[in-house]
Design a protein around this motif. Structure first.
Motif, short mmCIF file in Angstrom:
data_model
loop_
_atom_site.label_atom_id
_atom_site.label_comp_id
_atom_site.label_asym_id
_atom_site.label_seq_id
_atom_site.Cartn_x
_atom_site.Cartn_y
_atom_site.Cartn_z
N GLY A 1 -24.49 8.38 -67.45
CA GLY A 1 -24.13 6.97 -67.45
C GLY A 1 -24.04 6.40 -66.05
N GLU A 2 -23.50 7.19 -65.12
CA GLU A 2 -23.41 6.75 -63.73
C GLU A 2 -24.80 6.60 -63.12
OE1 GLU A 2 -21.12 9.72 -61.79
OE2 GLU A 2 -19.28 9.31 -62.91
N VAL A 3 -25.68 7.56 -63.40
CA VAL A 3 -27.01 7.56 -62.81
C VAL A 3 -27.84 6.39 -63.31
CG1 VAL A 3 -29.20 8.83 -62.73
CG2 VAL A 3 -27.04 10.05 -62.37
N PHE A 4 -27.78 6.12 -64.62
CA PHE A 4 -28.64 5.11 -65.21
C PHE A 4 -27.98 3.73 -65.31
CE2 PHE A 4 -30.67 9.01 -66.52
CZ PHE A 4 -32.02 8.70 -66.39
N GLY A 5 -26.71 3.62 -64.95
CA GLY A 5 -26.04 2.32 -65.01
C GLY A 5 -25.78 1.85 -66.42
N LEU A 6 -25.42 2.79 -67.31
CA LEU A 6 -25.22 2.48 -68.72
C LEU A 6 -23.76 2.61 -69.12
CD1 LEU A 6 -28.21 4.61 -70.06
CD2 LEU A 6 -28.14 2.11 -69.97
N ASP A 7 -23.32 1.79 -70.05
CA ASP A 7 -21.99 1.92 -70.64
C ASP A 7 -22.04 2.41 -72.07
OD1 ASP A 7 -20.08 1.22 -68.62
OD2 ASP A 7 -20.73 -0.86 -68.76
N VAL A 8 -23.14 2.14 -72.77
CA VAL A 8 -23.31 2.59 -74.16
C VAL A 8 -24.65 3.31 -74.22
CG1 VAL A 8 -23.38 1.92 -76.59
CG2 VAL A 8 -22.06 0.55 -74.96
N TYR A 9 -24.62 4.62 -74.46
CA TYR A 9 -25.87 5.37 -74.37
C TYR A 9 -25.75 6.71 -75.09
CZ TYR A 9 -23.32 7.83 -70.61
OH TYR A 9 -22.39 8.54 -69.89
N GLY A 10 -26.89 7.34 -75.25
CA GLY A 10 -26.93 8.67 -75.85
C GLY A 10 -27.67 9.63 -74.94
N VAL A 11 -27.26 10.89 -74.97
CA VAL A 11 -27.91 11.95 -74.22
C VAL A 11 -28.25 13.07 -75.20
CG1 VAL A 11 -27.67 13.65 -72.36
CG2 VAL A 11 -26.63 11.38 -72.12
N ASP A 12 -29.52 13.45 -75.25
CA ASP A 12 -29.96 14.53 -76.13
C ASP A 12 -30.08 15.81 -75.32
OD1 ASP A 12 -30.13 12.55 -77.98
OD2 ASP A 12 -32.31 12.62 -78.22
N LEU A 13 -29.36 16.85 -75.76
CA LEU A 13 -29.41 18.16 -75.12
C LEU A 13 -29.96 19.18 -76.10
CD1 LEU A 13 -25.84 18.31 -73.49
CD2 LEU A 13 -27.96 17.63 -72.38
N LEU A 14 -30.68 20.16 -75.59
CA LEU A 14 -31.08 21.28 -76.43
C LEU A 14 -29.84 22.02 -76.90
CD1 LEU A 14 -34.19 22.83 -74.63
CD2 LEU A 14 -34.15 21.27 -76.58
N ASP A 15 -29.82 22.39 -78.17
CA ASP A 15 -28.70 23.13 -78.72
C ASP A 15 -28.79 24.59 -78.27
OD1 ASP A 15 -26.36 23.33 -80.30
OD2 ASP A 15 -27.52 24.24 -81.91
N GLY A 16 -27.65 25.24 -78.20
CA GLY A 16 -27.64 26.64 -77.84
C GLY A 16 -26.58 26.93 -76.79
N PRO A 17 -26.32 28.20 -76.53
CA PRO A 17 -25.24 28.58 -75.63
C PRO A 17 -25.62 28.53 -74.16
CG PRO A 17 -26.28 30.54 -76.51
CD PRO A 17 -26.96 29.36 -77.18
N GLY A 18 -26.91 28.33 -73.83
CA GLY A 18 -27.35 28.38 -72.44
C GLY A 18 -26.97 27.15 -71.65
N GLU A 19 -27.50 27.09 -70.44
CA GLU A 19 -27.24 25.94 -69.59
C GLU A 19 -27.83 24.68 -70.24
OE1 GLU A 19 -28.76 26.71 -65.73
OE2 GLU A 19 -27.37 28.36 -65.32
N PRO A 20 -27.18 23.54 -70.03
CA PRO A 20 -27.67 22.32 -70.68
C PRO A 20 -29.03 21.89 -70.14
CG PRO A 20 -25.92 21.80 -69.12
CD PRO A 20 -25.97 23.30 -69.23
#
Length: 323
Positions: free
Chosen positions: A236-255
């Motif tokens: 949110g800080e990087v893109f200048g957003l207040d309402v947003y979504g972030v998609d991460l790969l599922d799993g125990p590893g690093e994001p």
């Protein structure tokens, strides 16, 4: 207070619930449908526009929530910004998230763990790179410009890429390395710094991924690691957003971030309408002529910067290996 909703779907569950909360508190909610025709901030100054679109637009409402991302919606929101209206999310930030190459370049420049991303004029260009040994399979091919019903496909062999070149002959695309996962994505949503999350089946999942590996679909903030939460908030800080979504790969590893979306649906998340209503009142309540801080406390006058960062240079052009 007057709150405008820029959307052609005011009955969307999150918007409808947010509007109900605001109305119950005595605020006036106006719907601006970008598909409704000529009425708008440069159109007739009528009290009521077509299709239930509300007015007048002069002066603008105290704040607008930009849910629609079509060219017409962005044009409408841009004209409102030019009149000094507060728009959540800003048009520039929303447009940035629609360009998957620009999104990836900014994210990686800012240190976010974003999947390596390579651009091409069309799938045929990627096919030539594969045949020349410059691009290794498997990859994920996506439309460069995010929109409804765009291209998202896993490519394991040249034949699949050749088929995409025939089906999408003039489509600008990006390619990312296909990274093994559970077949599910971790969907993280942020509203003014408040985190919501769930698992959703990936568009690239096969039939073997119909069920979650642990057999439990429950996934909330309590199950989210601090590292992944920090990645979502940093986005949110990087893109200048207040309402947003972030998609991460599922799993125990690093994001690994595979997408950032401005103002997503946030369906089925308890507390999201309340957070969105509070955000609208906070941003709309800033004094006219005073720089409006972001809802999470950053922005003009806070000493923490404003808007999206700008990368010093791009390095994901056609000569960059994806992987």
């Amino acid at each position: 207070m007057r709150i405008g909703l820029i959307t052609s779907s005011p009955d969307h569950p999150v918007l409808a619930a947010t509007a109900a909360l605001l109305t119950a508190r005595g605020h006036h909610v106006e719907v601006l449908d970008p598909t409704a025709g000529p009425a708008g901030p440069d159109g007739p100054n009528d009290s009521d526009g077509p299709h239930g679109q509300a007015g007048p637009f002069d002066p603008p409402a105290d704040v607008y929530l930009l849910k629609a991302h079509t060219p017409a919606a962005l044009s409408l929101a841009r004209r409102l910004e030019e009149r000094g209206a507060a728009v959540v999310n800003p048009v520039a930030a929303t447009e940035l998230c629609q360009d998957r190459l620009a999104m990836a370049e900014l994210a990686r420049w800012a240190g976010l763990p974003f999947a390596p991303t390579r651009a091409a004029a069309d799938p045929a260009e990627l096919l030539r790179a594969v045949e020349a040994g410059e691009l290794l399979l498997p990859i994920v091919v996506k439309s460069r410009h995010s929109r409804r019903h765009d291209l998202v496909a896993r490519v394991d062999d040249p034949a699949r890429l050749r088929a995409l070149a025939e089906e999408w002959p003039d489509e600008p695309v990006v390619a990312q390395p296909y990274l093994p996962s559970t077949g599910w994505d971790q969907k993280l949503w942020v509203v003014a710094g408040q985190l919501f999350c769930a698992r959703r089946r990936s568009e690239l999942a096969g039939p073997e991924h119909a069920e979650l590996p642990d057999g439990d679909g429950g996934f909330g903030p309590a199950e989210l690691s601090a590292e992944r939460a920090a990645v979502a908030l940093r986005a949110g800080e990087v893109f200048g957003l207040d309402v947003y979504g972030v998609d991460l790969l599922d799993g125990p590893g690093e994001p690994v971030v595979v997408d950032v979306n401005a103002f997503p649906g946030i369906r089925g998340q308890a507390g999201a309408p309340e957070a969105l209503a509070a955000l609208a009142l906070r941003v709309g309540g800033a004094a006219p002529g005073v720089p409006r801080p972001r809802a999470d406390g950053t922005g003009p006058g806070t000493g923490t910067g404003t808007g999206a960062a700008t990368p010093a240079s791009a390095d994901a052009g056609p000569g960059t290996a994806a992987g």
